[in-house]
Design a protein around this motif. Structure first.
Motif, PDB file in Angstrom:
ATOM      1  N   UNK A  63    -109.574 -50.841 -30.632  1.00  0.00           N
ATOM      2  CA  UNK A  63    -109.200 -49.746 -31.466  1.00  0.00           C
ATOM      3  C   UNK A  63    -108.149 -49.985 -32.334  1.00  0.00           C
ATOM      4  N   UNK A  64    -108.066 -49.370 -33.659  1.00  0.00           N
ATOM      5  CA  UNK A  64    -106.875 -49.564 -34.626  1.00  0.00           C
ATOM      6  C   UNK A  64    -106.022 -48.350 -34.271  1.00  0.00           C
ATOM      7  N   UNK A  65    -104.751 -48.732 -34.007  1.00  0.00           N
ATOM      8  CA  UNK A  65    -103.858 -47.611 -33.948  1.00  0.00           C
ATOM      9  C   UNK A  65    -102.648 -48.006 -35.206  1.00  0.00           C
ATOM     10  N   UNK A  66    -102.137 -46.906 -35.826  1.00  0.00           N
ATOM     11  CA  UNK A  66    -101.300 -46.941 -36.565  1.00  0.00           C
ATOM     12  C   UNK A  66     -99.960 -46.369 -36.101  1.00  0.00           C
ATOM     13  N   UNK A  67     -98.715 -47.229 -36.013  1.00  0.00           N
ATOM     14  CA  UNK A  67     -97.492 -46.939 -35.521  1.00  0.00           C
ATOM     15  C   UNK A  67     -96.377 -46.899 -36.848  1.00  0.00           C
ATOM     16  N   UNK A  68     -95.636 -45.778 -36.647  1.00  0.00           N
ATOM     17  CA  UNK A  68     -94.504 -45.684 -37.654  1.00  0.00           C
ATOM     18  C   UNK A  68     -93.195 -45.338 -36.954  1.00  0.00           C
ATOM     19  N   UNK A  69     -92.350 -46.250 -37.353  1.00  0.00           N
ATOM     20  CA  UNK A  69     -90.929 -46.333 -36.789  1.00  0.00           C
ATOM     21  C   UNK A  69     -90.391 -45.261 -36.793  1.00  0.00           C
ATOM     22  N   UNK A  70     -89.719 -44.396 -35.728  1.00  0.00           N
ATOM     23  CA  UNK A  70     -88.859 -43.469 -35.525  1.00  0.00           C
ATOM     24  C   UNK A  70     -87.490 -43.518 -34.972  1.00  0.00           C
ATOM     25  N   UNK A  71     -86.641 -42.680 -34.902  1.00  0.00           N
ATOM     26  CA  UNK A  71     -85.296 -42.526 -34.238  1.00  0.00           C
ATOM     27  C   UNK A  71     -85.589 -42.578 -32.754  1.00  0.00           C
ATOM     28  N   UNK A  72     -85.202 -43.490 -31.940  1.00  0.00           N
ATOM     29  CA  UNK A  72     -85.416 -43.209 -30.535  1.00  0.00           C
ATOM     30  C   UNK A  72     -85.224 -41.974 -29.781  1.00  0.00           C
ATOM     31  N   UNK A  73     -84.125 -41.540 -30.402  1.00  0.00           N
ATOM     32  CA  UNK A  73     -83.743 -40.041 -29.942  1.00  0.00           C
ATOM     33  C   UNK A  73     -84.684 -38.932 -30.097  1.00  0.00           C
ATOM     34  N   UNK A  74     -85.738 -38.975 -30.872  1.00  0.00           N
ATOM     35  CA  UNK A  74     -86.723 -38.038 -31.183  1.00  0.00           C
ATOM     36  C   UNK A  74     -87.567 -38.308 -30.004  1.00  0.00           C
ATOM     37  N   UNK A  75     -87.878 -39.405 -29.384  1.00  0.00           N
ATOM     38  CA  UNK A  75     -89.103 -39.556 -28.455  1.00  0.00           C
ATOM     39  C   UNK A  75     -88.939 -38.642 -27.238  1.00  0.00           C
ATOM     40  N   UNK A  76     -89.828 -38.315 -26.564  1.00  0.00           N
ATOM     41  CA  UNK A  76     -89.898 -37.396 -25.510  1.00  0.00           C
ATOM     42  C   UNK A  76     -91.277 -37.950 -24.534  1.00  0.00           C
ATOM     43  N   UNK A  77     -91.095 -37.516 -23.336  1.00  0.00           N
ATOM     44  CA  UNK A  77     -92.347 -37.918 -22.287  1.00  0.00           C
ATOM     45  C   UNK A  77     -93.743 -37.461 -22.969  1.00  0.00           C
ATOM     46  N   UNK A  78     -94.493 -38.327 -22.728  1.00  0.00           N
ATOM     47  CA  UNK A  78     -95.736 -38.320 -23.218  1.00  0.00           C
ATOM     48  C   UNK A  78     -96.137 -38.951 -24.647  1.00  0.00           C
ATOM     49  N   UNK A  79     -95.086 -39.289 -25.190  1.00  0.00           N
ATOM     50  CA  UNK A  79     -95.325 -40.053 -26.587  1.00  0.00           C
ATOM     51  C   UNK A  79     -95.598 -41.609 -26.278  1.00  0.00           C
ATOM     52  N   UNK A  80     -96.424 -42.066 -27.031  1.00  0.00           N
ATOM     53  CA  UNK A  80     -96.881 -43.301 -27.092  1.00  0.00           C
ATOM     54  C   UNK A  80     -96.141 -44.224 -28.041  1.00  0.00           C
ATOM     55  N   UNK A  81     -95.480 -45.123 -27.575  1.00  0.00           N
ATOM     56  CA  UNK A  81     -94.510 -46.007 -28.378  1.00  0.00           C
ATOM     57  C   UNK A  81     -95.215 -47.574 -28.362  1.00  0.00           C
ATOM     58  N   UNK A  82     -94.747 -48.186 -29.427  1.00  0.00           N
ATOM     59  CA  UNK A  82     -95.172 -49.675 -29.593  1.00  0.00           C
ATOM     60  C   UNK A  82     -93.792 -50.581 -29.726  1.00  0.00           C
ATOM     61  N   UNK A  83     -93.515 -51.547 -28.819  1.00  0.00           N
ATOM     62  CA  UNK A  83     -92.136 -52.421 -28.956  1.00  0.00           C
ATOM     63  C   UNK A  83     -92.697 -53.691 -28.599  1.00  0.00           C
ATOM     64  N   UNK A  84     -91.676 -54.493 -28.954  1.00  0.00           N
ATOM     65  CA  UNK A  84     -91.694 -56.028 -28.741  1.00  0.00           C
ATOM     66  C   UNK A  84     -91.029 -56.154 -27.186  1.00  0.00           C
ATOM     67  N   UNK A  85     -91.682 -56.722 -26.438  1.00  0.00           N
ATOM     68  CA  UNK A  85     -91.344 -56.990 -25.167  1.00  0.00           C
ATOM     69  C   UNK A  85     -90.222 -57.899 -24.929  1.00  0.00           C
ATOM     70  N   UNK A  86     -89.245 -57.408 -24.075  1.00  0.00           N
ATOM     71  CA  UNK A  86     -88.105 -58.123 -23.693  1.00  0.00           C
ATOM     72  C   UNK A  86     -87.986 -58.768 -22.239  1.00  0.00           C
ATOM     73  N   UNK A  87     -89.008 -58.518 -21.848  1.00  0.00           N
ATOM     74  CA  UNK A  87     -89.486 -59.188 -20.301  1.00  0.00           C
ATOM     75  C   UNK A  87     -89.617 -60.407 -20.278  1.00  0.00           C
TER      76      UNK A  87
END
Length: 100
Positions: A63-87
């Motif tokens: 699947x193709x997904x589109x991601x837009x950067x947002x302020x982390x303070x706006x994120x809530x439970x249930x949101x889908x996020x994309x990030x670079x792993x630090x693990x």
């Protein structure tokens, strides 16, 4: 008046479809040509999902997904996020998950 509204609606829908198709073609060509799965277009990054880890609830591999950067303070439970792993096991990989 109704005819003008119908024409305007058709034009807007056509533009949205054209932009979506353009972004899909752009992403597919980029992935196959440059061996990269992330591109920035009008503030959005397009990714192609590589695994079925979220297939039960949201999207499948390929699947193709589109991601837009947002302020982390706006994120809530249930949101889908994309990030670079630090693990340490997956450092630097692009990860997409749902906030729980």
């Amino acid at each position: 008046m109704k005819k003008a509204l119908d024409i305007t609606k058709k034009v807007l829908v056509g533009l949205v479809v054209a932009v979506a198709v353009f972004m899909m073609i752009f992403t597919v060509i980029s992935v196959t040509t440059f061996n990269r799965n992330d591109r920035n277009l009008f503030g959005y990054r397009a990714y192609i999902v590589n695994s079925d880890s979220m297939a039960a609830t949201d999207f499948n591999a390929g699947d193709l997904i589109l991601v837009k950067e947002v302020a982390p303070s706006t994120l809530v439970e249930g949101d889908i996020i994309t990030f670079m792993s630090q693990d340490t096991d997956s450092f630097g990989e692009t990860i997409t998950h749902k906030i729980r």
